[in-house]
Enzyme design. Structure first.
Site, PDB file in Angstrom:
ATOM      1  N   ASN A   9       0.831  -1.212   0.000  1.00  0.00           N
ATOM      2  CA  ASN A   9       0.000   0.000   0.000  1.00  0.00           C
ATOM      3  C   ASN A   9       0.869   1.267   0.000  1.00  0.00           C
ATOM      4  OD1 ASN A   9       1.000  -0.121   2.552  1.00  0.00           O
ATOM      5  ND2 ASN A   9      -0.936   0.232   3.614  1.00  0.00           N
ATOM      6  N   ASP A  44      -4.243  -2.238   1.113  1.00  0.00           N
ATOM      7  CA  ASP A  44      -3.868  -2.457   2.514  1.00  0.00           C
ATOM      8  C   ASP A  44      -4.207  -3.892   2.935  1.00  0.00           C
ATOM      9  OD1 ASP A  44      -3.447  -2.363   5.215  1.00  0.00           O
ATOM     10  OD2 ASP A  44      -4.716  -0.609   5.574  1.00  0.00           O
ATOM     11  N   ILE A  45      -3.203  -4.597   3.441  1.00  0.00           N
ATOM     12  CA  ILE A  45      -3.413  -5.975   3.910  1.00  0.00           C
ATOM     13  C   ILE A  45      -4.495  -6.029   4.987  1.00  0.00           C
ATOM     14  CG2 ILE A  45      -2.306  -7.994   4.968  1.00  0.00           C
ATOM     15  CD1 ILE A  45       0.392  -6.587   4.393  1.00  0.00           C
ATOM     16  N   THR A 104      12.069 -11.223  13.693  1.00  0.00           N
ATOM     17  CA  THR A 104      13.352 -10.549  13.912  1.00  0.00           C
ATOM     18  C   THR A 104      14.102 -11.187  15.077  1.00  0.00           C
ATOM     19  OG1 THR A 104      14.379  -8.481  14.586  1.00  0.00           O
ATOM     20  CG2 THR A 104      12.113  -8.781  15.248  1.00  0.00           C
ATOM     21  N   SER A 147      12.110  -2.584  21.634  1.00  0.00           N
ATOM     22  CA  SER A 147      11.387  -1.435  21.064  1.00  0.00           C
ATOM     23  C   SER A 147       9.956  -1.889  20.800  1.00  0.00           C
ATOM     24  CB  SER A 147      12.031  -0.983  19.745  1.00  0.00           C
ATOM     25  OG  SER A 147      11.732  -1.922  18.717  1.00  0.00           O
ATOM     26  N   TYR A 156       8.556  -1.742  18.002  1.00  0.00           N
ATOM     27  CA  TYR A 156       8.621  -2.509  16.742  1.00  0.00           C
ATOM     28  C   TYR A 156       8.949  -3.976  17.046  1.00  0.00           C
ATOM     29  CZ  TYR A 156      11.132  -4.928  13.104  1.00  0.00           C
ATOM     30  OH  TYR A 156      11.585  -5.913  12.264  1.00  0.00           O
ATOM     31  N   HIS A 157      10.034  -4.186  17.804  1.00  0.00           N
ATOM     32  CA  HIS A 157      10.419  -5.566  18.105  1.00  0.00           C
ATOM     33  C   HIS A 157       9.309  -6.276  18.898  1.00  0.00           C
ATOM     34  CE1 HIS A 157      14.599  -3.950  17.300  1.00  0.00           C
ATOM     35  NE2 HIS A 157      14.633  -5.067  16.622  1.00  0.00           N
ATOM     36  N   LYS A 163       6.664  -7.704  16.730  1.00  0.00           N
ATOM     37  CA  LYS A 163       7.047  -8.981  16.113  1.00  0.00           C
ATOM     38  C   LYS A 163       6.855 -10.142  17.093  1.00  0.00           C
ATOM     39  CE  LYS A 163       8.891  -7.648  12.066  1.00  0.00           C
ATOM     40  NZ  LYS A 163       8.616  -8.218  10.750  1.00  0.00           N
ATOM     41  N   GLN A 199      15.001 -12.753  11.649  1.00  0.00           N
ATOM     42  CA  GLN A 199      16.132 -12.241  10.884  1.00  0.00           C
ATOM     43  C   GLN A 199      16.908 -11.174  11.660  1.00  0.00           C
ATOM     44  OE1 GLN A 199      16.458 -11.434   6.301  1.00  0.00           O
ATOM     45  NE2 GLN A 199      15.289  -9.773   7.213  1.00  0.00           N
ATOM     46  N   GLU A 218      19.782  -0.036  25.351  1.00  0.00           N
ATOM     47  CA  GLU A 218      20.195  -1.399  25.007  1.00  0.00           C
ATOM     48  C   GLU A 218      21.509  -1.695  25.714  1.00  0.00           C
ATOM     49  OE1 GLU A 218      20.918  -1.392  20.764  1.00  0.00           O
ATOM     50  OE2 GLU A 218      22.391   0.200  20.902  1.00  0.00           O
TER      51      GLU A 218
HETATM   52  N1  USQ Z   1      23.773   1.224  15.607  1.00  0.00           N
HETATM   53  C1  USQ Z   1      24.890   2.041  15.764  1.00  0.00           C
HETATM   54  N2  USQ Z   1      25.015   3.111  14.922  1.00  0.00           N
HETATM   55  C2  USQ Z   1      24.098   3.390  13.951  1.00  0.00           C
HETATM   56  C3  USQ Z   1      22.987   2.559  13.804  1.00  0.00           C
HETATM   57  C4  USQ Z   1      22.846   1.483  14.661  1.00  0.00           C
HETATM   58  O1  USQ Z   1      25.744   1.820  16.608  1.00  0.00           O
HETATM   59  O2  USQ Z   1      24.287   4.384  13.226  1.00  0.00           O
HETATM   60  C5  USQ Z   1      23.622   0.052  16.485  1.00  0.00           C
HETATM   61  C6  USQ Z   1      22.304   0.029  17.242  1.00  0.00           C
HETATM   62  O3  USQ Z   1      22.398   0.771  18.424  1.00  0.00           O
HETATM   63  C7  USQ Z   1      22.082  -1.464  17.444  1.00  0.00           C
HETATM   64  C8  USQ Z   1      22.758  -2.109  16.244  1.00  0.00           C
HETATM   65  O4  USQ Z   1      23.595  -1.105  15.680  1.00  0.00           O
HETATM   66  O5  USQ Z   1      22.738  -1.885  18.582  1.00  0.00           O
HETATM   67  C9  USQ Z   1      21.803  -2.594  15.188  1.00  0.00           C
HETATM   68  O6  USQ Z   1      20.990  -1.512  14.777  1.00  0.00           O
HETATM   69  P1  USQ Z   1      20.206  -1.514  13.387  1.00  0.00           P
HETATM   70  O7  USQ Z   1      19.598  -0.169  13.198  1.00  0.00           O
HETATM   71  O8  USQ Z   1      21.089  -2.043  12.312  1.00  0.00           O
HETATM   72  O9  USQ Z   1      19.127  -2.651  13.649  1.00  0.00           O
HETATM   73  P2  USQ Z   1      17.706  -2.614  14.386  1.00  0.00           P
HETATM   74  O10 USQ Z   1      17.257  -1.268  14.762  1.00  0.00           O
HETATM   75  O11 USQ Z   1      17.740  -3.626  15.472  1.00  0.00           O
HETATM   76  O12 USQ Z   1      16.720  -3.105  13.259  1.00  0.00           O
HETATM   77  C10 USQ Z   1      17.133  -3.720  12.049  1.00  0.00           C
HETATM   78  C11 USQ Z   1      15.983  -3.650  11.051  1.00  0.00           C
HETATM   79  C12 USQ Z   1      14.804  -4.442  11.609  1.00  0.00           C
HETATM   80  C13 USQ Z   1      15.242  -5.865  11.939  1.00  0.00           C
HETATM   81  C14 USQ Z   1      16.415  -5.832  12.904  1.00  0.00           C
HETATM   82  C15 USQ Z   1      16.997  -7.182  13.221  1.00  0.00           C
HETATM   83  O13 USQ Z   1      15.605  -2.295  10.833  1.00  0.00           O
HETATM   84  O14 USQ Z   1      13.743  -4.434  10.660  1.00  0.00           O
HETATM   85  O15 USQ Z   1      14.174  -6.563  12.519  1.00  0.00           O
HETATM   86  O16 USQ Z   1      17.496  -5.059  12.289  1.00  0.00           O
HETATM   87  S1  USQ Z   1      17.598  -7.262  14.870  1.00  0.00           S
HETATM   88  O17 USQ Z   1      18.539  -6.152  15.073  1.00  0.00           O
HETATM   89  O18 USQ Z   1      18.255  -8.536  15.032  1.00  0.00           O
HETATM   90  O19 USQ Z   1      16.487  -7.093  15.752  1.00  0.00           O
END
Ligand code: USQ
Length: 387
Positions: free
Chosen positions: A34, A76-77, A146, A181, A183-184, A187, A210, A332
């Site tokens: 959408n 829209d789903i 995630t 978060s 968002y998380h 999920k 993922q 975190e």
């Molecule tokens: N981080 C930094 N500097 C930055 C951006 C991020 O140090 O400029 C750090 C964050 O604080 C975090 C880590 O890098 O500790 C990962 O952040 P990210 O923005 O790459 O990932 P996240 O916000 O967790 O979300 C992303 C995707 C999301 C997916 C998730 C997988 O946006 O859709 O679900 O990765 S996971 O991280 O395993 O939850």
């Protein structure tokens, strides 16, 4: 005749590349979106590195290159009449559900954005479950979850379930969840709903937990020399994943934005491995009444390790990169134990493409070719805070 696959969220970073990949392999593919993310982008004033044509335009380009049709549905789903109509008309064997708001920082911005995220994500998943139950309970649902559902517990992370022994009795129960978060959390709630659907209605569901994805092109996006089939590559503080952001920062000469101490560890994967994992899930469906969870990442790195890798690769291209530790906008753990299992996809045949210097160099080169599009005003952290 291969299966029919309906991809929800077909306009996204992963949706469109998945559609091309499966179409290339002979699947009959439809995408649905959408354009809600594009609406959010306008609202926030952010843009991707490379402009992506709309879905119908990309489907036309794809047809011109390959002769393959990708059917496009715009809507829209969460609107039951629309989703039911699509599922009845297209008759998918598999539904891949990427159709959610995927940004942790966006979900923590304010009351409206957290509600938007929860309402949109849960509403979409619930609608898909009812559509499958009502129209064809045999449809295999592949849902993008995630790794962030688990958080960073001080024990090894299993794939969805664990054996628990308590007061002399044992059971296999969902692994504890500690999302960081809204968002998380959405999920986690999705997973809970899906597992309920499996227990109550016998649905067949694969939940792919993922980690953060990196990468800017796939075999199929390379087929168009005008770059019109590229994924939506984001580098802003809301949508850019950490490595994609670091690559862009290196190219534009901004010190890499390490949040806090940089000891945060996550399980990462290349976008081409996302396609591989999803393809393996399509080819090896969950059984009826099975809620199959697979952790989808290939390597674990800390943020500091990633910044060092980007520095080293950039140096070889003559780019001097520095890092800067920013006060962490997120809440975190910045130093923690992290050992997550990822054997389920490997045992289905996943051949990981690891994060080598060559991979980083190629990403740097593509971003350099598009350097004129980089907007420095949307890179630094500032707006997205965990309050
Ligand atoms: N981080 C930094 N500097 C930055 C951006 C991020 O140090 O400029 C750090 C964050 O604080 C975090 C880590 O890098 O500790 C990962 O952040 P990210 O923005 O790459 O990932 P996240 O916000 O967790 O979300 C992303 C995707 C999301 C997916 C998730 C997988 O946006 O859709 O679900 O990765 S996971 O991280 O395993 O939850």
């Amino acid at each position: 005749m291969k299966d029919k696959v309906l991809i929800l969220g077909g306009d996204g970073y992963l949706g469109w590349p998945t559609a091309m990949n499966l179409s290339n392999l002979g699947y009959s593919v439809a995408v649905l979106d959408n354009y809600f993310k594009r609406w959010i982008f306008n609202k926030l004033g952010i843009t991707p590195l490379i402009d992506c044509p709309n879905l119908q335009e990309r489907a036309n380009i794809w047809k011109g290159l390959t002769g393959n049709d990708i059917k496009v549905y715009v809507g829209d789903i969460g609107e039951q009449d629309f989703l039911f109509k699509v599922v009845k008309e297209f008759e998918p064997d598999t539904i891949i559900h990427y159709g959610e708001i995927p940004s942790a920082p966006y979900s923590m911005l304010n009351h409206n954005t957290s509600w938007e995220t929860i309402q949109n994500n849960l509403g979409a998943t619930l609608a898909v479950m009812w559509a499958i139950k009502t129209i064809n309970p045999d449809i295999h649902l592949i849902k993008l979850g995630t790794m962030g559902e688990y958080g960073t517990p001080n024990i090894d992370i299993e794939e969805g379930f664990m054996e628990i022994e308590q007061s002399g009795r044992k059971d296999r129960l969902p692994f504890p969840k500690l999302p960081g978060s809204f968002y998380h959390l959405s999920k986690v709630q999705d997973s809970d709903m899906l597992y309920l659907g499996v227990r109550m209605w016998g649905l067949r569901v694969t939940d792919l937990n993922q980690g953060p994805v990196y990468g800017i092109e796939t075999a199929e996006s390379r087929m168009d020399k005008e770059n019109r089939l590229m994924p939506h590559f984001h580098y802003d503080e809301f949508w850019g994943t950490v490595l994609n952001r670091f690559i862009t920062q290196a190219v534009v000469g901004i010190p890499l934005t390490v949040y806090g101490k940089g000891g945060q560890k996550r399980g990462f994967l290349n976008i081409i491995d996302t396609l591989q994992c999803v393809r393996l899930a399509v080819q090896n469906p969950a059984n009826k009444g099975e809620f199959r969870v697979m952790n989808q990442f290939t390597e674990i790195f800390s943020v500091n390790e990633l910044s060092e890798k980007v520095k080293a690769a950039a140096k070889n291209l003559g780019i001097d990169v520095t890092t800067k530790n920013y006060p962490n906008p997120r809440k975190e753990a910045e130093e923690h134990y992290y050992n997550a299992k990822n054997t389920n996809l490997l045992s289905l045949g996943l051949q990981p493409n690891y994060l080598t210097e060559k991979v980083i160099t190629e990403m740097l080169e593509i971003v350099m070719e598009n350097k004129k599009n980089i907007r420095q005003d949307i890179i630094l952290p500032g707006r997205a805070k965990w309050q």
